[in-house]
Write an enzyme that holds these catalytic residues in place. Structure first.
Site, PDB file in Angstrom:
ATOM      1  CG  ASP A 111      -1.880   0.969   0.807  1.00 47.92           C
ATOM      2  OD1 ASP A 111      -2.494   1.584   0.263  1.00 47.92           O
ATOM      3  OD2 ASP A 111      -3.144   1.282   1.715  1.00 47.92           O
TER       4      ASP A 111
HETATM    5  C1  BGC Z   1      -4.900   3.448   0.135  1.00 45.43           C
HETATM    6  C2  BGC Z   1      -5.038   2.305  -1.300  1.00 45.43           C
HETATM    7  C3  BGC Z   1      -4.828   3.205  -2.373  1.00 45.43           C
HETATM    8  C4  BGC Z   1      -3.960   4.300  -2.279  1.00 45.43           C
HETATM    9  C5  BGC Z   1      -3.353   4.803  -3.586  1.00 45.43           C
HETATM   10  C6  BGC Z   1      -3.355   4.216   0.138  1.00 45.43           C
HETATM   11  O1  BGC Z   1      -3.758   5.374   1.283  1.00 45.43           O
HETATM   12  O2  BGC Z   1      -4.999   2.835   1.565  1.00 45.43           O
HETATM   13  O3  BGC Z   1      -6.370   2.057  -1.544  1.00 45.43           O
HETATM   14  O4  BGC Z   1      -5.221   2.565  -3.834  1.00 45.43           O
HETATM   15  O5  BGC Z   1      -3.661   4.825  -0.867  1.00 45.43           O
HETATM   16  O6  BGC Z   1      -3.760   6.297  -2.977  1.00 45.43           O
END
Ligand code: BGC
Length: 764
Positions: free
Chosen positions: A234
């Site tokens: 993530d």
């Molecule tokens: C979120 C993800 C997301 C990523 C990119 C993260 O903070 O948990 O679900 O895809 O950011 O925006």
């Protein structure tokens, strides 16, 4: 002409630094390019219920408000309420088409984490409290996106069930809860849809960050499930890059400005990291790269997606997602407004419609019609349609003037619809709610209407359950989840009877926050959250403790009625073989007076088990085609071994218990319509026999059963000769049966000789 990379040749030609560079991103949204080897940057963008491609995607920061226009479909909570694999597939296919046209390689979604608490701020982005439902619909989502030659990235692996402290919290969870509740949705998707990427969660699980958790990433995902796609962090979830690589983490996003690449290089040079481990990740990246390049050949990037057609899909998906929670006296559908019978729409949410949730999934919708505008279009320029806001958005407190105006407006109408729900201020990625209540101003408005005796339909818009004030006063309630840009039109068509609602709840609505399974253990501290409720989340908990919810899992009415009959299974017995399957069918008949679709749920119920199991578990679901009045359809299901299994922590695997199970066809988890019995034929799963095994265990084990059975009366008698009806006799009997066999050998060698016992033991 796009040519695939020769992976072996490219790998052999790469320097250590080049290999390390491919293990992290180039910018916030792109992977690394390596021109020398013919490798270009690939674009990863958010979803999941629409494309969120930042207009300038080359920078180093996210911008939640600057993305290209895209069709906004219902968020996962709404998609799940359709209980319709085909509809989810179609919506995801359209999302993928828009993404492919924008030259996106991977769409970051769907999110399939379990709804452990209704308070989790991101529940709107997740499907369900049930792993089978989330996994099945998640698989359709991935298949739909990937049918365009681009990848989907299932997230957040694993056990990311709260926003509070999500980047640091350590989740303490049992192996059984992991295997029966928190992991199966991922497992189903990997088995059925082979997503190109899996995104790890920010949090720790049982002491280790997910991004470097060898148990989760290596042992379970890679070894047990055979997953060979790319594992991405993530955004910002990487802690120890080298440890992550060893655990099976291939790609760090976004980049750490080369800092972690350096660490990888040093670790290889210092012999702390075998280069084969780095090669393994680079190889997976290159395989993904070829897949993406290959996908472009299929995409037909030149043809622009038909956004009108996609809007239609958004409306149809929203129509299937609406859940009629309550409809006393058939209050709905409404009669069309007439000159002497106007309809009042009350509530700012009718004018400022909330169609999606806040955070990284927030997209720039191609249309922004509100419910009020959709109703005005429906009623020919809003004739005989009255509107009054009743409360403000955002609101801090209730506004008596707005409430009085709303009461006057409602008193002038012959039918009243009140729109209530949560706004981004109460529900979003990044934080959890601390209550199930609607905002204060909305509660005051509803109570004021109830006090005045105004009868109204409630349209409830929220990504997660809320409590409903004056519930008994409200005859009809339509739940919309967060319905996407097609929502307003779908809501209006449903209120006026042009669409018959067929959605059902994919999660329990509790009566009170205190009733929720993890009430005492949510969200824990920044250091730790303990999943003490174990496997008992959602309906598994409410059923086990026999607690009545506001609305049960699977609940939803229709403007028609359905009967269930002729439930049949293909055999009365199920034997313990990996490839054994059971066919189930049931007949559904529309017994009402309008056309409609029914969501048929198949549960497995365990009447008596040695190890406590959920009262019932969802193992199948199908939505019928639209049935005309009196029309019937036969719905088919296939059950396999795993559908009857529980996870045994001691044995470290899924096991089947012998005995009777009930197969139930149901309209909701609390509305079982027909039931049939099935016998599972197998031996009780046996733990290894050791020196410390209990006497009872030897009596149950097929290897020792016949040998020990005749000795049991003597073993009991050896502990004292009591009146057989006395408490002492009972105590001695229970004690003897629970005694470790070593004690019997030590105390009563004349009954059990060590040399006779040893050959039976798996380990001494
Ligand atoms: C979120 C993800 C997301 C990523 C990119 C993260 O903070 O948990 O679900 O895809 O950011 O925006």
């Amino acid at each position: 002409m796009i040519k695939s990379l020769d992976i072996d040749a490219v790998l052999a030609s790469m320097s250590l630094e080049e290999k390390a560079s491919l293990c992290s991103g180039n910018s916030f949204w792109t992977t690394q390019n390596l021109d020398r080897a013919g490798i270009k940057s690939l674009l990863l963008t958010d979803g999941p219920h629409g494309l969120r491609k930042q207009s300038d995607f080359t920078g180093d920061f996210p911008d939640l408000h600057d993305s290209v226009p895209a069709t906004c479909f219902p968020s996962a909570a709404g998609l799940a309420a359709t209980w319709n694999r085909e509809k989810v597939y179609q919506a995801a296919q359209a999302i993928g088409r828009e993404a492919a046209h924008e030259e996106v390689a991977v769409l970051l979604g769907p999110g399939v984490n379990m709804k452990r608490s209704p308070l989790c701020g991101r529940n709107f982005e997740y499907f369900s409290e049930d792993p089978f439902l989330a996994g099945s619909l998640g698989a359709s989502h991935v298949q739909g996106v990937q049918s365009n030659g681009i990848g989907a990235c299932v997230k957040h692996f694993a056990v990311n069930n709260q926003e509070s402290n999500r980047m640091v919290v350590d989740v303490a969870v049992s192996e059984r809860a992991l295997r029966e509740i928190y992991l199966p949705a991922f497992e189903i998707i990997i088995r059925e849809a082979n997503p190109w990427m899996v995104m790890c969660a920010y949090n720790k699980v049982n002491g280790e960050f997910c991004s470097q958790n060898a148990r989760l990433l290596h042992e379970i995902l890679r070894e047990e499930w055979d997953y060979d796609g790319v594992m991405v962090t993530d955004w910002g979830a990487c802690d120890d890059r080298v440890k992550g690589l060893v655990a099976g983490q291939d790609l760090e996003m976004p980049s750490s400005q080369g800092m972690n690449d350096q660490k990888i290089v040093h670790a290889v040079e210092n012999k702390e990291l075998p280069v084969e481990i780095l090669d393994r990740s680079v190889r997976r990246f290159l395989t993904f790269y070829n897949r993406a390049e290959d996908g472009k050949k299929k995409q037909g990037i030149s043809s622009a997606p038909d956004l009108n057609a996609h809007h239609r899909i958004a409306v149809e998906t929203a129509e299937e997602s609406l859940v009629l929670l309550k409809n006393e006296d058939q209050r709905l559908p409404l009669a069309p407004p007439k000159e002497n019978a106007p309809v009042a729409f009350i509530g700012e949410l009718a004018r400022t419609s909330r169609i999606q949730g806040g955070g990284s999934s927030h997209i720039h919708a191609t249309r922004t019609t509100s419910v009020l505008e959709a109703a005005q279009a429906y009623t020919e320029s809003g004739q005989n349609l009255i509107f009054s806001p009743g409360y403000r958005i955002p609101e801090t407190e209730s506004c008596p003037e707005l409430i009085s105006e709303a009461i006057s407006a409602a008193e002038n109408a012959s039918q009243v619809v009140l729109f209530a729900g949560l706004t981004d201020a109460e529900e979003s990625e990044g934080f959890d709610r601390d209550s199930l209540e609607l905002p204060a101003g909305q509660r005051a408005l509803i109570r004021a209407f109830a006090d005045k005796g105004i009868t109204f339909t409630l349209v409830l818009t929220s990504g997660a359950p809320v409590t409903i004030p004056s519930y008994d006063h409200i005859p009809s309630i339509l739940y919309t989840a967060l319905p996407g840009q097609g929502g307003p039109e779908a809501i209006v068509r449903t209120l006026f009877g042009d669409n018959n609602p067929s959605g059902k709840l994919a999660e329990t609505f509790p009566l009170r926050l205190e009733d929720t399974p993890c009430f005492l253990h949510f969200p824990g501290t920044p250091e730790r959250v303990s999943y003490q409720e174990d496997i008992w989340i959602g309906y598994r908990y409410y059923d086990a403790v026999d607690r009545t919810p506001l609305f049960p899992f699977g609940h939803g009415h229709s403007y028609t009625e359905f009967s269930y009959d002729a439930l049949e299974v293909s055999a009365p017995r199920f034997t313990d073989r990996d490839d054994e399957t059971l066919q189930v069918r049931v007949r559904i008949t529309n017994t009402g007076s309008v056309r409609g679709k029914e969501v048929v749920q198949l549960y497995v119920h365990y009447p008596q088990t040695q190890i406590r199991r959920p009262v019932r578990e969802l193992k199948g679901f199908e939505k019928t085609a639209e049935l005309a009045p009196s029309e019937s359809a036969t719905v088919h299901f296939t059950l396999s071994r795993r559908d009857f299994c529980r996870y045994d922590e001691y044995l470290g695997r899924f096991v089947l218990d012998p005995g009777t199970v009930h197969i139930e066809a149901a309209a909701s988890s609390r509305d079982i319509r027909c039931r049939t019995e099935l016998t599972i034929e197998t031996e009780l799963p046996q733990k290894p026999l050791t020196w410390n095994s209990q006497v009872r265990q030897l009596l149950e084990h097929p290897r020792t059963r016949d040998w020990i059975a005749p000795k049991i009366p003597d073993i009991i008698a050896a502990y004292g000769n009591y009146d057989p009806h006395s408490a002492e006799a009972r105590m001695m009997e229970v004690q003897a049966m629970e005694m470790p066999v070593r004690n019997v050998v030590n105390h009563c060698s004349h009954i059990l000789r060590k040399e006779d016992l040893l050959p039976f033991l798996d380990e001494s």
